[in-house]
Design a protein around this motif. Structure first.
Motif, PDB file in Angstrom:
ATOM      1  N   PRO A  95      56.908   8.356  66.724  1.00 56.02           N
ATOM      2  CA  PRO A  95      57.618   8.182  67.997  1.00 56.02           C
ATOM      3  C   PRO A  95      58.465   6.900  68.043  1.00 56.02           C
ATOM      4  N   THR A  96      57.951   5.831  67.495  1.00 55.79           N
ATOM      5  CA  THR A  96      58.715   4.592  67.477  1.00 55.79           C
ATOM      6  C   THR A  96      59.940   4.738  66.589  1.00 55.79           C
ATOM      7  N   TYR A  97      59.781   5.406  65.460  1.00 61.85           N
ATOM      8  CA  TYR A  97      60.909   5.631  64.558  1.00 61.85           C
ATOM      9  C   TYR A  97      61.996   6.448  65.255  1.00 61.85           C
ATOM     10  N   ARG A  98      61.591   7.448  66.023  1.00 64.86           N
ATOM     11  CA  ARG A  98      62.578   8.267  66.757  1.00 64.86           C
ATOM     12  C   ARG A  98      63.327   7.422  67.782  1.00 64.86           C
ATOM     13  N   TYR A  99      62.599   6.571  68.526  1.00 70.04           N
ATOM     14  CA  TYR A  99      63.266   5.711  69.501  1.00 70.04           C
ATOM     15  C   TYR A  99      64.270   4.775  68.830  1.00 70.04           C
ATOM     16  N   ILE A 100      63.887   4.233  67.693  1.00 68.84           N
ATOM     17  CA  ILE A 100      64.802   3.355  66.964  1.00 68.84           C
ATOM     18  C   ILE A 100      66.046   4.124  66.546  1.00 68.84           C
ATOM     19  N   CYS A 101      65.852   5.348  66.049  1.00 68.14           N
ATOM     20  CA  CYS A 101      67.001   6.166  65.648  1.00 68.14           C
ATOM     21  C   CYS A 101      67.879   6.503  66.855  1.00 68.14           C
ATOM     22  N   ILE A 102      67.249   6.838  67.990  1.00 67.68           N
ATOM     23  CA  ILE A 102      68.012   7.188  69.195  1.00 67.68           C
ATOM     24  C   ILE A 102      68.832   5.985  69.662  1.00 67.68           C
TER      25      ILE A 102
END
Length: 122
Positions: A95-102
């Motif tokens: 989830p943190t990786y997705r937020y960083i990508c977003i």
């Protein structure tokens, strides 16, 4: 047992120190100590000791300094490795990786949008 004798030596030295020396600021105490060490080195050189013999006699003091330097180095290594592990965990956690990508994509889109607007204005 060595610790108690060493501790006793420090008490003897501190009892011999004058009140003026005890009330000095820390930097002045270090400067006073440095001057005393330099005088001791000059005295040893006048007695005919070479630098290796002086270093051999000063080994207990140098050993303590090396130990302290090693502790500081390992503390720094620990903090840096902890920081790297924390960053790796954040990037590994989905989830943190997705937020960083977003957020990365949103910032990229905003930068591109401002570039397009500045290009149109020129």
């Amino acid at each position: 047992m060595a610790d108690t004798t060493t501790h006793g030596r420090f008490e003897e030295i501190s009892e011999k120190a004058s009140e003026d020396e005890k009330s000095l600021p820390f930097m002045d105490k270090l400067q006073l100590l440095d001057e005393e060490i330099r005088l001791l080195q000059e005295c040893c050189l006048k007695l005919g000791l070479n630098s290796k013999e002086i270093e051999c006699c000063a080994e207990p003091l140098l050993k303590e300094q090396r130990t302290e330097n090693r502790k500081k180095w390992w503390t720094r290594v620990f903090y840096i490795s902890f920081l790297v592990a924390f960053i790796a965990f954040i990037l590994w956690y989905e989830p943190t990786y997705r937020y960083i990508c977003i957020f990365g994509k949103l910032s990229s889109m905003k930068v591109n949008l401002t570039r397009i607007q500045s290009f149109r204005n020129n």
